[in-house]
Design a protein around this motif. Structure first.
Motif, PDB file in Angstrom:
ATOM      1  N   MET A   1      69.659  46.773  45.243  1.00  0.00           N
ATOM      2  CA  MET A   1      69.509  47.428  43.998  1.00  0.00           C
ATOM      3  C   MET A   1      69.939  48.575  43.745  1.00  0.00           C
ATOM      4  N   SER A   2      71.035  49.076  42.768  1.00  0.00           N
ATOM      5  CA  SER A   2      71.758  50.203  42.624  1.00  0.00           C
ATOM      6  C   SER A   2      71.744  50.841  41.099  1.00  0.00           C
ATOM      7  N   LYS A   3      71.779  52.152  41.275  1.00  0.00           N
ATOM      8  CA  LYS A   3      71.794  52.798  39.996  1.00  0.00           C
ATOM      9  C   LYS A   3      72.771  52.597  39.166  1.00  0.00           C
ATOM     10  N   SER A   4      73.912  52.251  39.898  1.00  0.00           N
ATOM     11  CA  SER A   4      75.450  52.155  39.172  1.00  0.00           C
ATOM     12  C   SER A   4      75.579  50.652  38.694  1.00  0.00           C
ATOM     13  N   ALA A   5      74.631  49.663  39.161  1.00  0.00           N
ATOM     14  CA  ALA A   5      75.017  48.349  38.604  1.00  0.00           C
ATOM     15  C   ALA A   5      74.917  48.200  37.023  1.00  0.00           C
ATOM     16  N   THR A   6      75.790  47.154  36.733  1.00  0.00           N
ATOM     17  CA  THR A   6      75.808  47.240  35.220  1.00  0.00           C
ATOM     18  C   THR A   6      75.025  46.057  34.491  1.00  0.00           C
ATOM     19  N   GLY A   7      74.713  45.102  35.307  1.00  0.00           N
ATOM     20  CA  GLY A   7      73.680  44.059  34.868  1.00  0.00           C
ATOM     21  C   GLY A   7      72.425  44.690  34.230  1.00  0.00           C
ATOM     22  N   ALA A   8      72.096  44.007  32.845  1.00  0.00           N
ATOM     23  CA  ALA A   8      71.157  44.473  32.247  1.00  0.00           C
ATOM     24  C   ALA A   8      69.608  44.205  32.967  1.00  0.00           C
ATOM     25  N   TYR A   9      69.654  43.151  33.734  1.00  0.00           N
ATOM     26  CA  TYR A   9      68.224  42.889  34.256  1.00  0.00           C
ATOM     27  C   TYR A   9      68.315  42.809  35.824  1.00  0.00           C
ATOM     28  N   HIS A  10      69.245  43.873  36.158  1.00  0.00           N
ATOM     29  CA  HIS A  10      69.544  44.246  37.572  1.00  0.00           C
ATOM     30  C   HIS A  10      68.344  45.015  38.240  1.00  0.00           C
ATOM     31  N   ALA A  11      67.661  45.731  37.672  1.00  0.00           N
ATOM     32  CA  ALA A  11      66.671  46.732  38.199  1.00  0.00           C
ATOM     33  C   ALA A  11      65.449  47.151  37.507  1.00  0.00           C
ATOM     34  N   VAL A  12      64.249  47.385  38.009  1.00  0.00           N
ATOM     35  CA  VAL A  12      63.262  48.052  37.416  1.00  0.00           C
ATOM     36  C   VAL A  12      63.540  49.647  37.392  1.00  0.00           C
TER      37      VAL A  12
END
Ligand code: AMP
Length: 321
Positions: A186-197
């Motif tokens: 899980m990364s702050k810079s990932a672009t996927g809309a549902y990547h992280a909480v």
């Protein structure tokens, strides 16, 4: 932590939660690393705002400014000064081998020197305070290894100067994976809309992200055959809930994925709710955060400056004395 992007539950479970746990047992310094953030371009106004946001998130998680120092890296010039001295004892080959450098560099058209020097600045952050342990997530373990190598190399070249620091990883949550893709962290810079909480996500958003999490083609939890996505969800639940592995297995074995996701979402929401309430309280007090950061920098600067003085003496640099 870098004041870039939105802090997520990986940052919380991998680092922040562990910080609060060790806080009573150690003299702690928690740094907001803005000089690290600018190794990639940051919008100046957003960066400035993010620094206080991160400070507020540290406090909301339970970091106590009476007990621990909370400070901004660029407020203590000794960080950059020591980084240069350490750069001079660090072989380029050590830096080129860093997996984070390789991943970040591969995503850039032109690679800035700061990206390569990133772990040397991190070594300076740590060695400046003669830190005994550094509580980080698993992705930073390699940088900690490098910090030890740099400290040992300096000590052998110039005589005993630095404490060689240890790494403290949490037992669960050291590596939270992307919810949309459990093969990447899980990364702050990932672009996927549902990547992280994100830590400041409202409950509806948390529910939506977790309910959409990627699992696998099995219908229900099978502990003898856990796919990466299901394992990630179980780890998130366990790290937030503080359950034992036996409790987890007894509760979740055979549970259908839809129900698993619902329970994970409710656990995360219930833990984020008091956290977000404290965040709102902290940020509603004008001037409070600036005061905390000023005090933190004043508290640690003498330690940092005395290490720089020692390093200058060891290296034969001009100390004016
Ligand atoms: P950064 O996001 O690089 O500013 O990292 C801040 C802290 O969060 C570091 O201690 C990282 O090791 C930790 N961290 C970042 N991402 C994760 C993750 N996906 N799982 C666990 N810890 C993480």
């Amino acid at each position: 932590m870098q004041p870039s992007g939105n802090l997520h539950i990986g940052n919380y479970l991998g680092a922040l939660k562990n910080w609060v746990r060790i806080q009573p047992d150690y003299e702690c310094i928690f740094c907001i690393v803005d000089l690290h953030a600018v190794t990639l371009y940051q919008n100046p106004a957003e960066l400035r705002a993010k620094i206080e946001e991160i400070a507020a998130l540290y406090l909301a998680a339970g970091v106590d400014p009476e007990q621990s120092a909370i400070m901004v890296q660029s407020a203590v010039p000794a960080h950059a000064e020591l980084a240069w001295m350490l750069t001079c004892v660090t072989p380029v080959g050590w830096l080129e081998r860093m997996t984070q450098y390789k991943a970040k560099a591969a995503a850039q058209e032109s690679v800035g020197d700061g990206l390569l020097q990133y772990p040397v600045l991190m070594a300076a952050d740590i060695l400046l305070y003669q830190a005994a342990i550094v509580p980080v997530g698993e992705d930073q373990a390699q940088h900690l290894e490098l910090t030890r190598d740099i400290a040992q190399r300096f000590n052998s070249l110039y005589g005993e100067t630095f404490v060689v620091p240890g790494t403290s990883l949490p037992s669960v949550g050291a590596r939270v994976m992307g919810l949309d893709d459990p093969t990447v962290k899980m990364s702050k810079s990932a672009t996927g809309a549902y990547h992280a909480v994100a830590l400041l996500d409202p409950p509806e958003r948390v529910r939506k992200t977790i309910m959409r999490a990627t699992t696998d083609s099995l219908p229900a939890v099978d502990y003898d055959n856990l796919g990466a996505g299901v394992e990630n969800l179980l780890n998130i639940f366990q790290a937030f809930g503080g359950w034992s592995s036996e409790q987890m297995r007894a509760h979740f074995e055979g549970m259908r994925y839809g129900e698993l996701k619902k329970q994970v979402a409710e656990m995360v929401i219930s833990c984020l709710e008091p956290f977000q309430r404290r965040y709102r309280e902290i940020t509603s007090e004008p001037g409070y955060l600036a005061g905390v950061l000023r005090q933190g920098a004043e508290r640690v600067a003498p330690i940092a400056n005395s290490t720089v003085e020692l390093v200058k003496q060891r290296m034969g640099l001009y100390t004016g004395a």
